[in-house]
Design a protein around this motif. Structure first.
Motif, mmCIF file in Angstrom:
data_model
loop_
_atom_site.group_PDB
_atom_site.id
_atom_site.type_symbol
_atom_site.label_atom_id
_atom_site.label_comp_id
_atom_site.label_asym_id
_atom_site.label_seq_id
_atom_site.Cartn_x
_atom_site.Cartn_y
_atom_site.Cartn_z
ATOM 1 N N LEU A 236 0.893 -1.437 -0.180
ATOM 2 C CA LEU A 236 -0.010 -0.066 0.178
ATOM 3 C C LEU A 236 1.289 1.122 -0.064
ATOM 4 C CD1 LEU A 236 -3.401 1.457 0.355
ATOM 5 C CD2 LEU A 236 -3.157 1.376 2.872
ATOM 6 N N PRO A 237 0.786 2.309 -1.289
ATOM 7 C CA PRO A 237 1.768 2.876 -0.947
ATOM 8 C C PRO A 237 1.123 4.414 -0.296
ATOM 9 C CG PRO A 237 0.323 2.650 -2.997
ATOM 10 C CD PRO A 237 0.262 1.862 -2.249
ATOM 11 N N ARG A 238 2.090 4.525 0.598
ATOM 12 C CA ARG A 238 1.881 5.738 1.433
ATOM 13 C C ARG A 238 2.503 6.923 1.766
ATOM 14 N NH1 ARG A 238 -1.670 4.583 6.290
ATOM 15 N NH2 ARG A 238 -1.677 2.176 5.797
ATOM 16 N N ALA B 6 -2.813 4.821 -3.362
ATOM 17 C CA ALA B 6 -3.750 4.376 -1.683
ATOM 18 C C ALA B 6 -4.462 3.366 -2.423
ATOM 19 C CB ALA B 6 -3.537 4.887 -1.016
ATOM 20 N N ALA B 7 -5.665 4.405 -3.207
ATOM 21 C CA ALA B 7 -7.107 4.427 -3.524
ATOM 22 C C ALA B 7 -7.204 3.476 -3.964
ATOM 23 C CB ALA B 7 -7.625 5.949 -3.215
ATOM 24 N N ARG B 8 -6.395 3.635 -4.947
ATOM 25 C CA ARG B 8 -6.291 2.886 -6.404
ATOM 26 C C ARG B 8 -5.754 1.055 -6.519
ATOM 27 N NH1 ARG B 8 -2.361 1.677 -9.604
ATOM 28 N NH2 ARG B 8 -1.152 2.930 -9.246
ATOM 29 N N VAL B 9 -4.849 1.128 -5.164
ATOM 30 C CA VAL B 9 -4.257 0.183 -4.559
ATOM 31 C C VAL B 9 -5.057 -0.818 -4.105
ATOM 32 C CG1 VAL B 9 -2.456 -0.928 -3.214
ATOM 33 C CG2 VAL B 9 -1.799 0.744 -5.226
ATOM 34 N N VAL C 224 -6.062 -11.955 1.783
ATOM 35 C CA VAL C 224 -5.195 -10.769 0.362
ATOM 36 C C VAL C 224 -4.729 -10.004 2.403
ATOM 37 C CG1 VAL C 224 -5.213 -8.456 -0.485
ATOM 38 C CG2 VAL C 224 -5.698 -10.895 -1.638
ATOM 39 N N ARG C 225 -3.515 -8.966 2.502
ATOM 40 C CA ARG C 225 -3.204 -8.244 3.152
ATOM 41 C C ARG C 225 -2.795 -7.210 2.710
ATOM 42 N NH1 ARG C 225 -4.420 -10.475 8.004
ATOM 43 N NH2 ARG C 225 -3.203 -8.954 9.295
ATOM 44 N N LEU C 226 -2.954 -5.803 3.117
ATOM 45 C CA LEU C 226 -2.624 -4.920 3.131
ATOM 46 C C LEU C 226 -1.411 -4.433 3.802
ATOM 47 C CD1 LEU C 226 -5.429 -2.281 1.563
ATOM 48 C CD2 LEU C 226 -3.466 -3.042 0.679
ATOM 49 N N VAL C 227 0.134 -3.959 3.665
ATOM 50 C CA VAL C 227 1.145 -4.007 3.863
ATOM 51 C C VAL C 227 2.043 -2.230 3.903
ATOM 52 C CG1 VAL C 227 1.958 -5.834 4.854
ATOM 53 C CG2 VAL C 227 2.871 -4.947 2.432
ATOM 54 N N ASP C 228 2.824 -1.678 4.581
ATOM 55 C CA ASP C 228 2.588 -0.910 4.139
ATOM 56 C C ASP C 228 4.367 -0.681 3.187
ATOM 57 O OD1 ASP C 228 4.164 2.623 4.148
ATOM 58 O OD2 ASP C 228 4.291 2.979 5.961
ATOM 59 N N GLU C 229 4.140 -0.117 2.182
ATOM 60 C CA GLU C 229 5.508 -0.279 0.879
ATOM 61 C C GLU C 229 5.882 0.862 0.436
ATOM 62 O OE1 GLU C 229 5.356 0.004 -2.654
ATOM 63 O OE2 GLU C 229 3.004 0.282 -3.060
ATOM 64 N N ARG C 230 6.021 2.093 1.423
ATOM 65 C CA ARG C 230 6.590 3.174 1.185
ATOM 66 C C ARG C 230 8.074 2.412 1.203
ATOM 67 N NH1 ARG C 230 5.102 6.557 6.301
ATOM 68 N NH2 ARG C 230 3.953 4.689 7.405
#
Length: 154
Positions: A62-64, A74-77, A93-99
């Motif tokens: 998840l792009p933050r 992030a909304a698109r992802v 399915v899990r969302l993780v911070d991908e900064r």
């Protein structure tokens, strides 16, 4: 640490990088780059990869922003992850911070001598490796699954 293979996914506008890990969750490796412009075809391919690899979960980056906020990317992802969660259920399915995952991947590839032009499709896979490896390390250190589980809307 839960035993089982996982898939890591780096969702971009043009391409989607995919990585996998071993069943012990020790190391992430690149799998492939899926063309991302045709969302339906990309979803089909990801569902095929989930069927082939039989992961215990799919980890989506998840792009933050650097401050932790979420913008249009992030909304698109999030929307894409919700569709994938529906496609691959019951696999979570899990969302993780991908900064900075793509920045890290690009630097690593450059340090390895890969030219930017030749490495464009591979950088997405490398970013997926960075995302998945980070998720594995987070779970190993905390004892809990990383990130946030995407709810499947029926």
């Amino acid at each position: 640490m839960r035993r089982g293979r996982r898939l890591g996914v780096d969702v971009g506008e043009a391409r989607i990088g995919v990585a996998s890990c071993d069943p012990d969750g020790l190391i992430a490796t690149p799998v492939e780059t899926v063309p991302g412009r045709d969302v339906r075809a990309a979803r089909r391919r990801l569902a095929q990869l989930v069927a082939a690899y039989e992961p215990i979960e799919v980890v989506v980056g998840l792009p933050r922003s650097l401050r932790g906020g979420e913008g249009p990317a992030a909304a698109r992802v999030r929307a894409f992850a919700e569709r994938i969660a529906h496609d691959v259920a019951p696999v979570p399915v899990r969302l993780v911070d991908e900064r900075l995952s793509t920045v890290t991947a690009t630097r690593g590839m450059r340090a390895s001598g890969v030219k930017e032009r030749k490495g464009r499709s591979r950088v997405d896979q490398a970013a997926a490796v960075v995302i998945l490896q980070s998720a594995l390390e987070t779970e190993r250190s905390s004892g809990r699954p990383p990130g946030q589980c995407v709810e499947v809307v029926v």
